[in-house]
Design an enzyme around this catalytic site. Structure first.
Site, mmCIF file in Angstrom:
data_model
loop_
_atom_site.group_PDB
_atom_site.id
_atom_site.type_symbol
_atom_site.label_atom_id
_atom_site.label_comp_id
_atom_site.label_asym_id
_atom_site.label_seq_id
_atom_site.Cartn_x
_atom_site.Cartn_y
_atom_site.Cartn_z
ATOM 1 N N HIS A 1 -6.336 -11.501 7.244
ATOM 2 C CA HIS A 1 -5.115 -12.287 7.022
ATOM 3 C C HIS A 1 -5.420 -13.757 7.324
ATOM 4 O O HIS A 1 -6.039 -14.063 8.347
ATOM 5 C CB HIS A 1 -3.979 -11.782 7.915
ATOM 6 C CG HIS A 1 -2.694 -12.490 7.636
ATOM 7 N ND1 HIS A 1 -1.899 -12.181 6.550
ATOM 8 C CD2 HIS A 1 -2.096 -13.525 8.268
ATOM 9 C CE1 HIS A 1 -0.854 -12.995 6.537
ATOM 10 N NE2 HIS A 1 -0.953 -13.815 7.565
ATOM 11 N N LEU B 1 0.819 -1.213 0.000
ATOM 12 C CA LEU B 1 0.000 0.000 0.000
ATOM 13 C C LEU B 1 0.853 1.264 0.000
ATOM 14 O O LEU B 1 1.874 1.320 0.686
ATOM 15 C CB LEU B 1 -0.875 0.027 1.257
ATOM 16 C CG LEU B 1 -1.923 -1.073 1.373
ATOM 17 C CD1 LEU B 1 -2.613 -0.965 2.722
ATOM 18 C CD2 LEU B 1 -2.932 -1.002 0.250
ATOM 19 N N ASP C 1 1.173 -6.461 8.264
ATOM 20 C CA ASP C 1 0.365 -7.350 9.131
ATOM 21 C C ASP C 1 0.582 -7.064 10.620
ATOM 22 O O ASP C 1 0.435 -7.964 11.452
ATOM 23 C CB ASP C 1 0.687 -8.837 8.856
ATOM 24 C CG ASP C 1 0.346 -9.254 7.438
ATOM 25 O OD1 ASP C 1 -0.608 -8.695 6.865
ATOM 26 O OD2 ASP C 1 1.022 -10.146 6.905
#
Ligand code: GAR
Length: 209
Positions: free
Chosen positions: A110, A94, A151
Site C-alpha cells: 500500500h 477480492l 487495508d
C-alpha cells in the site's frame, strides 16, 4: 522453494522490483509461478512474459455476474498452487473466499503509512493527492497481510519517505515507489521465503528486526 503468484492491474513496477531482486539474489528460496492481471492491457503482463513467467488475465468484463468472475479469479490463483500471493497494485475488491483460503499467505503493498490514508477509495495516485492536501511532511509505504477488511491486515514492513513542499502527486508517487515500495515488497517476500516471519496475537513480526 516458495511458489509466489503476483497479482497486478497496471504498470507492474513492483513486479519488476520483485523480478530484479530475485535475479540479484536479494530474494532467495522463492520463484514467481504466475502473474494474474484483471486488465488485458496491463504492462505488467508484458513484463511477466518478457521474464518467461506464465501470465493470465481474468477480467470482470468477461463475466456477466460478479460471482462468475470471483470463481474464475480463485481458480486462476489455485491453478498456480501458490504458497504466497502478492498483491502488487491489484486494484480489485477480492472475493471473500480468496481472502479466506489464503489467510496469512497473502500480502499487499500500500502506498502510504497505514493506518493513515488506507481503506476504501485509497489507491494509486489518490493516496498521494490526499497526503499532499493534508500537508503531511512524511509518508511512505506498507506491506501487510491481507484480511477481510480493506487495508486492515497485520503490518509486516513499513518505510517512511519525506514529503517535499514542491511535490506534485506524481512526483511523490514516484519517490514513494523508489524509496519505499520497491525496497520493502521484495524484502517482505525474502523474509517469508526464509521463514523469518512470526504471527503473534494478531500482529506480525520479522524475526531479525
Ligand atoms: C503501487 O503504487 C501500489 O502501492 C498501488 O498501486 C501501484 C501499482 O504500481 N497499490 C494500491 O494503491 C493498493 N491500494 P505498479 O503497477 O507500477 O507496481
Amino acid at each position: 522453494m516458495l511458489r509466489v503468484v503476483v497479482m497486478v492491474s497496471g504498470g507492474g513496477t513492483n513486479l519488476q522490483a520483485i523480478l530484479d531482486a530475485m535475479k540479484d539474489g536479494k530474494i532467495t528460496n522463492a520463484e514467481i509461478s504466475g502473474v494474474i492481471s484483471n486488465k488485458k492491457d496491463a504492462y505488467a503482463l508484458t513484463r511477466a512474459e518478457g521474464a518467461g513467467i506464465p501470465a493470465v488475465c481474468v477480467s470482470p468484463k468477461d463475466y456477466a455476474q460478479r460471482e462468475d468472475f470471483n470463481e474464475a479469479l480463485l481458480a486462476a490463483v489455485d491453478s498456480f498452487a501458490p504458497d504466497l500471493v502478492v498483491l502488487a497494485g491489484f486494484l480489485v475488491i477480492l472475493p471473500e473466499l480468496l481472502v479466506k483460503n489464503y489467510k496469512n499467505r497473502m500480502i499487499n503493498i500500500h502506498p502510504a503509512l497505514l493506518p493513515s490514508f488506507g481503506g476504501k477509495g485509497y489507491y494509486g495516485l489518490r493516496v498521494h493527492e490526499e497526503v499532499l492536501a493534508r500537508g503531511c511532511k512524511v509518508t511512505g509505504a506498507t506491506v501487510h497481510f491481507v484480511d477481510e477488511g480493506c487495508d486492515s491486515g497485520p503490518i509486516l514492513l513499513q518505510k517512511a519517505v519525506e514529503v517535499k513542499h514542491s511535490d506534485t502527486p506524481e512526483v511523490l508517487q514516484r519517490r514513494v515507489m523508489e524509496e519505499a515500495e520497491w525496497q520493502i515488497l521484495p524484502r517482505a517476500i525474502d523474509l517469508i521465503s526464509n521463514g523469518k516471519v512470526v504471527f503473534e496475537d494478531g500482529r506480525v513480526f520479522a524475526k531479525d528486526m
